[in-house]
Structure formats: C-alpha cells, structure tokens
Enzyme design. Structure first.
Site, PDB file in Angstrom:
ATOM      1  N   SER A   1       0.845  -1.191   0.000  1.00 51.83           N
ATOM      2  CA  SER A   1       0.000   0.000   0.000  1.00 51.83           C
ATOM      3  C   SER A   1       0.884   1.246   0.000  1.00 51.83           C
ATOM      4  O   SER A   1       1.641   1.449  -0.949  1.00 51.83           O
ATOM      5  CB  SER A   1      -0.969  -0.032   1.185  1.00 51.83           C
ATOM      6  OG  SER A   1      -1.971   0.944   1.041  1.00 51.83           O
TER       7      SER A   1
ATOM      8  N   ASP B   1      -8.713  -4.357  -6.666  1.00 48.68           N
ATOM      9  CA  ASP B   1      -8.375  -3.501  -5.531  1.00 48.68           C
ATOM     10  C   ASP B   1      -9.247  -2.243  -5.539  1.00 48.68           C
ATOM     11  O   ASP B   1      -9.154  -1.439  -6.461  1.00 48.68           O
ATOM     12  CB  ASP B   1      -6.897  -3.115  -5.608  1.00 48.68           C
ATOM     13  CG  ASP B   1      -6.391  -2.457  -4.333  1.00 48.68           C
ATOM     14  OD1 ASP B   1      -7.210  -1.892  -3.587  1.00 48.68           O
ATOM     15  OD2 ASP B   1      -5.177  -2.503  -4.094  1.00 48.68           O
TER      16      ASP B   1
ATOM     17  N   HIS C   1      -7.490  -5.153  -1.828  1.00 45.06           N
ATOM     18  CA  HIS C   1      -6.221  -4.510  -1.472  1.00 45.06           C
ATOM     19  C   HIS C   1      -5.297  -5.452  -0.713  1.00 45.06           C
ATOM     20  O   HIS C   1      -4.095  -5.263  -0.701  1.00 45.06           O
ATOM     21  CB  HIS C   1      -6.508  -3.258  -0.651  1.00 45.06           C
ATOM     22  CG  HIS C   1      -5.336  -2.348  -0.506  1.00 45.06           C
ATOM     23  ND1 HIS C   1      -4.573  -1.945  -1.579  1.00 45.06           N
ATOM     24  CD2 HIS C   1      -4.783  -1.753   0.592  1.00 45.06           C
ATOM     25  CE1 HIS C   1      -3.612  -1.139  -1.162  1.00 45.06           C
ATOM     26  NE2 HIS C   1      -3.710  -1.015   0.147  1.00 45.06           N
TER      27      HIS C   1
END
Length: 727
Positions: free
Chosen positions: A597, A672, A704
């Site tokens: 991330s 995602d 994600h």
C-alpha cells in the site's frame, strides 16, 4: 599470558559460543508460513492465547464458543453461567452457534444478548429461559440499542428499524447503489466506522445518507463469470467530484425523519456524530473539502434545526478530527473535545454554550484514545504515549485538575486488544474497573483487572509463549536521527537466526512510512510482523523504521510530508540505510526493500530514486501517482492536482520508471478498491516505454489485501523473489 594469547583465547571462546548457539538452534523447530501467516493452517496455534471478556455492570464476564460466565477479579477463576446448548434447548431448536460475541447489557439483570443468523435473543441464565427474542435474518450493518431493544440495519439497500416487539419499519425508499444509507461514509476517513448512531435512550436514530450518483465509476471487472462482467466501484479521485452526505434522524415515537439543516453538503465532510445525554441534541463535526477547518455544531434532533456553532479550528495544512465529543456523566452541560490545536492531540473541556473551560491534558505526547469515565472519581480514562512514543499506557485523568494517575505498569502496549474508538468495552458500567489486555517485547499477552480509582492492578491471565521450542530470532529496538538531524526515529531490527557478527547478511528494509500507522511498538517482539521471523529464519536481516509522517508523534512530525508525500519519508529511510551500512554484518551489496500500500509506494519510490542502493524490491498494491488516489485521504496530504501540480509531479513514479535498475516485483489484487489497478498498470506502461523489465503478479478477484489462505501464497511469492534475487 601474552596479549596475543589472550586475544586468541577470546577468539576461540567466541567461536565455541557461536558454534554452540548454532547447534542449539539447529535442534529447535523451524517455522513455516502455515505457522506464521494469518491465512495459514496452523496460525491459530501460533498466536498468543487470549481471554475474551465483557462487563455485566461492574462484574467481569468471559465469552467462549460454547459458554459464558463470571470471572473472579482477584484470582481469574472462571465460573460458568450458561451454555449455548441450554439456550438452544430453551428455544426448541438450534439457533445460536456461539457465545464469543455475548453481551450483558443490563447491570443487575442476568440477561445475555446472543445473536444467530435468524434470531437475536436475551436469555435469562438464572431462570434458564429465553426472556426476549427478535428476528434478525437478512440484516446488514446492524446496530442494536440496549435501552429500547430496537435494531437498525440495512436490507436491500434500504434502512430499516425493528422495534422491541419485532415490528419492522422500512424508513427509506430510495436506497440503491447510488444512494447509500446507514453505512460508513467518506471512505471510512475521519474515524468513521459505521453509519448509524442511536440516541442515549435508544428512541432516536441518527444515520448517514450518501448520494454518490455524481461520483465516477471505476470499471472493476469480475473475471469469474462465463463472460467477464463489469462490477464498477464508486471512486472519487483527488480533484474530482465527490459524493454528498446528509444526516437524518428517525424518531421511533412519531415514525418521522428529520434531516439536519447543515446546508449544502457539496465538498464537505460530516463526521463524529454524538448525542446529548437527554437525547434531544445531535452534535457533529464538519469539515471543508480542503480539510483546513473543522466546526463542531449542534442540532435539534426533533426538527434538524441548527442550534449553534460551538467550536472552530483552523490549520493552514490540515486538521484531522477522528473522535466525537464525550459528555461528562456527572454533568450533562459539559463535554470533552479532542484537538491538536497545541500540536498534540489532547483533551479540552467545553460547556454546551461553546466555551472552552480548560485544557485537561497537555504535553509533548498524544492522547491516543478516550476510554471513558469513572463517574464517582470524576476522572477520564485515557490511553496515551506519554511514557514513550512507542508505548500505549492507561491513565486516569482528574477532569478538574488534570492530574494523571497511571493505571498500568508503565511498559508495553496496553489496551492494544481494541481498535481506537472501541476501547470503551474495557471499562465497567461505573468506570471503577477496567480489564486491560497488554503486551511487552518479551510478554506475548497478559490480562489485568485495574481499579481506576486506586490504580491497583491484578493479573488474571498470562498467555504462554506459543513459539516455545522454535528457533526464534533476536528482536531489538533503537533510535537514529531523522534527516533533519534532530528528530528521533524508532527502528526495529530482526537479526538472522544463529546470528554471527562476523558474517555479512542480506538485508531487507520493510517499509510502510505513511500517516496513521506506526510499525515499531513496544509489544511482543516490538510488534514484528511474522514474515520478518520467517525471513530471519532464512538468513536475512530485517530493518523497519518509522519515518517522519507516521503516526502518534504530534502534528509537526506528521505534517512534515504535506504536499510532498514520499520525499521526507525517503530522506529518513535513507538515514536508516546509512545506519545499516555502518554495521559490519550488513552486506551493503545486497539490500532489498518491501512494503504494501503506502509501503508499496515507498518501495517503488526507493527503487527508482536510489537505484544503486536497493538491489531487489517487492511492492504490493503501490500508489504510483496520487492523482489516481481517493479524495479524502489524497487531498488531505497532497491538496488537489490543480492546487499542487508541482507536488503531484514530484511524487509521481511514472517519470522515475526509467531509473529502475534492480529487480522489482509488483503485486496487486485485480479488483483492488483502495489503490485501483490503474496505478500498477500505468507504471508497467512507463517501464515498457523506458525499456525496463519489472515483474508483475495479479491475484484475480482479490482486493487490497489477499484474503484467507491466499495470503500464504502471497508471502511464499514475496519470499521466493528475495531468495531468487537477493540471497
């Protein structure tokens, strides 16, 4: 003995010690990813055991899969009160499967609240009968109110309420994918985790209505259908049109809904909804889209009319309120507001006329959470990092004087079992007692019961080390100076199992680096991720540094990255690399980097900004260009692309693709909804244009993060990439 002889003897002793250590290590069990990874088949056996607790007034109760009961607060002895089998026998059929989420909502009444897939029940364990039942089949986002026994929930996109008699009313009619009711809004920013808020008496319901019809669809695709199908997400990107939120109040007595008269919701955020003690007034924190200002306002719950603006706060960069106000239980004319107005999150006492009566806490530390109140002592129970930036500790704060009484041993991470904003469950009904799950670098998990008036704690549970018998690496913590040469930054180091200081080891920098997160904490193994242990077992040294911009160090520390995400963070990470290069046992020709991330953004940034330093990188779900990230988070830290074109250009990794030298693998979930696939795909295009050859792996249908056992597959893949290219 000559000096040369002494040195030779010391060298021989060191060699023997290392050999003995390596022999002992070889006799210990080795970890697998099935042991260490949260999706692994043996992971549940490798976690510290827990004691699941709840309060029945001021009596401590335990929750288990098959039963519930009373916990002696001195000895920790458990006495069963009832079982799931007894409940189902009273019902005449199997409706309830577990007591793990049992609640005890009425002090003095032996009633336990249990929920199955079709029925919610209050069971009287002393009489052995069901005292009350309510249908619950098909509920989504359910929110039950103990005073009225009413439940709010979403069904078929409509917001509904079922009362104590089991009568269900659908209170909206236009719910859809475009018009969303009763759910978290603003993409869960500003501390928002739900979309319904019951009044103190349980007779009025405040709720969110989000109109996202004007928000652009991001074209996610379901590839599991016979012919792939479009399943778009509503995704407002930075600088683009955002959704509009309003707040309604449903009155169970009249069956009518009034919307708060907050004005045009365009480019505004509504957060931190709270109720007055008498259930007549709704309080809400409102922000402008720039997030430079927030206002605390009050509204008449019956009419929705604006009553007053009680407080306004401005910061030229951004404000970030994440906690609702909390009224004093002993004085409903006063409340506590959390604010960073002096640079650190602290408590301020206000009255309902909007007058700030005093700052209750102060100092160069952060109030992490307001747990609740001890009504008799007139104290607030808080979690703060006053003792250390890497700790969480509990204190009772005298609201009148600000005097703080420690409620724990002054070490480790306390109240860590609860997410912020949910720690109220730790506190008994009167606030006299709390149960505290805590951990320290060498303590997997302990549980104490603490008297909040005296500070006296009694340990009632201690988890054994679930890793006993395994070869475990050395975990350590230290500090270095940031790139500003003055700020202390905390790091964690995990040394290879069987560490030999005379050897040189391949080293992996694990990085997150973004706001709202700190990786280095004074919990078990300094909160080391299990994958780090797995890599240490394979002969790698792991290094994790919390740079400026990460959380819980005050406003200036976090805002150092404003409008230039990734830049100060990389400066600090490179100070970490300089420290690593000063260590004789670090192989400076074999330094890798990995993160997910924001950490994927940092990994890719470091690989392309310092291509001669990092040999291998694995970037998971990486942000590549902030113009493709969502409005609330992106604009808080970067402003809009139109207002900050230089910052967006500087932080975009598209132009840096040409700098790639080492081996870089990018991994994403194909669907995602947080960092949309466009980021990774456009970076690949930039690499193609530049003649670079990154590696790329996609998990079909995943978001994600990889769910379930796919997480084991993911970490196998990450591991193998470093094994192939860094070792």
């Amino acid at each position: 003995m000559t000096t040369i002889g002494k040195l030779a003897r010391r060298a021989l002793t060191l060699t023997i010690t290392i050999c003995m250590t390596q022999t002992m290590t070889a006799q210990l069990k080795q970890f697998t990813l099935e042991d260490l990874n949260f999706g692994g088949t043996n992971y549940h056996n490798m976690r510290p055991k827990n004691l699941y607790l709840a309060w029945w007034g001021d009596r401590l109760m335990y929750q288990d899969a098959e039963e519930w009961g009373v916990v002696d607060m001195e000895s920790g002895r458990k006495t069963p009160a009832g079982t799931i089998d007894e409940v189902n026998k009273a019902l005449g059929k199997k409706e309830i499967n577990s007591a793990m989420n049992a609640k005890f909502p009425y002090p003095g009444q032996p009633l336990v609240l249990l929920k199955g897939s079709r029925l919610r029940v209050l069971y009287n364990w002393k009489k052995g009968r069901v005292a009350w039942a309510q249908p619950c089949q098909g509920e989504q986002y359910s929110d039950w109110a103990a005073p009225s026994r009413a439940v709010a929930f979403v069904k078929d996109s409509q917001l509904c309420v079922t009362d104590a008699e089991g009568q269900t009313r659908q209170i909206t009619t236009d719910g859809s994918r475009e018009i969303v009711y009763g759910q978290a809004v603003h993409r869960n920013e500003f501390g928002i985790v739900k979309g319904t808020f019951w009044s103190t008496d349980g007779k009025r319901l405040a709720f969110y209505r989000m109109d996202q019809s004007m928000v652009t669809d991001y074209p996610q695709v379901n590839t599991f259908a016979r012919v792939a199908e479009l399943e778009p997400d509503k995704y407002p990107m930075a600088g683009m049109t955002s959704h509009k939120v309003t707040v309604g109040v449903y009155d169970m007595a009249t069956g009518k809904t009034a919307y708060l008269d907050a004005g045009d919701p365009t480019d505004r955020y509504f957060s931190n909804v709270a109720w007055s003690q008498d259930s007549k007034t709704v309080y809400m924190i409102e922000l402008n889209r720039d997030q430079t200002d927030f206002w605390l306002r009050s509204y008449n719950a019956a009419t929705g009319k604006l009553l007053a603006t009680l407080y306004h706060e401005h910061n030229d960069k951004y404000v970030h309120p994440v906690s609702p106000i909390a009224f004093l239980p002993w004085d409903d004319s006063k409340f506590l507001l959390q604010s960073e107005r002096d640079g650190y999150n602290h408590l301020y006492l206000f009255d309902t006329k909007g007058r700030c009566l005093r700052q209750v806490t102060s100092g160069r530390w952060v109030v992490l959470d307001l747990v609740g109140f001890n009504t008799k002592q007139k104290s607030a129970i808080i979690v703060s990092n006053e003792a250390s930036p890497i700790q969480n500790n509990l204190y009772a704060v005298d609201v009148e004087t600000g005097r703080r009484t420690p409620l724990d041993n002054g070490r480790g991470l306390h109240a860590y079992y609860f997410a912020r904003g949910a720690a109220q469950a730790m506190l008994s009904a009167s606030g006299k007692w709390l149960f505290d799950h805590y951990t320290e670098p060498d303590v997997p998990r302990n549980v104490c019961v603490t008297n909040t008036a005296t500070g006296r704690s009694t340990q009632i549970f201690s988890a054994p080390d679930p890793w006993a018998g395994y070869a475990v690496p050395e975990y350590s913590c230290g500090t270095i100076k940031a790139a500003d040469d003055s700020t202390d930054l905390y790091f964690r180091m995990v040394k290879p199992i069987g560490f030999d200081p005379a050897k040189k080891y391949p080293t992996i920098v694990y990085v997150y680096g973004g706001p709202g997160v700190r990786n280095v904490e004074a919990g078990w193994h300094y909160q080391s991720r299990s994958w780090e242990t797995y890599m240490a077992q394979k002969g790698y040294l792991l290094f994790i540094l919390d740079n400026r911009g990460s959380s819980d160090r005050g406003r200036e520390f976090e805002q150092a990255t404003f409008r230039h995400l990734g830049q100060r963070e990389m400066d600090d990470q490179m100070r970490g690399v300089a420290y690593l290069k000063s260590l004789a046992y670090v192989d400076t020709t074999r330094i890798g980097v990995h993160g997910w991330s924001y950490g994927g953004f940092m990994t890719t940034s470091l690989m392309t900004t310092y291509p001669d330093v990092f040999k291998v990188g694995v970037a998971g779900g990486p942000v590549i260009d902030w113009k493709w990230y969502e409005v609330m988070y992106g604009e808080r830290y970067m402003d809009t692309p139109e207002a900050n074109p230089e910052g967006y250009a500087e932080t975009s990794l598209l132009a840096k693709a040409k700098n790639l030298k080492g081996k870089l693998q990018i991994i994403i979930g194909a669907n995602d909804p947080t960092v949309v696939p466009q980021h990774a795909l456009q970076f690949l295009e930039a690499c193609i244009e530049a003649g670079k050859q990154p590696d790329f792996f996609v998990y079909p249908g995943e978001g994600h993060n990889m769910a379930g056992h796919k997480s084991v597959h993911l970490h196998e893949r990450i591991t193998q990439y470093f094994e192939d290219w860094l070792k």
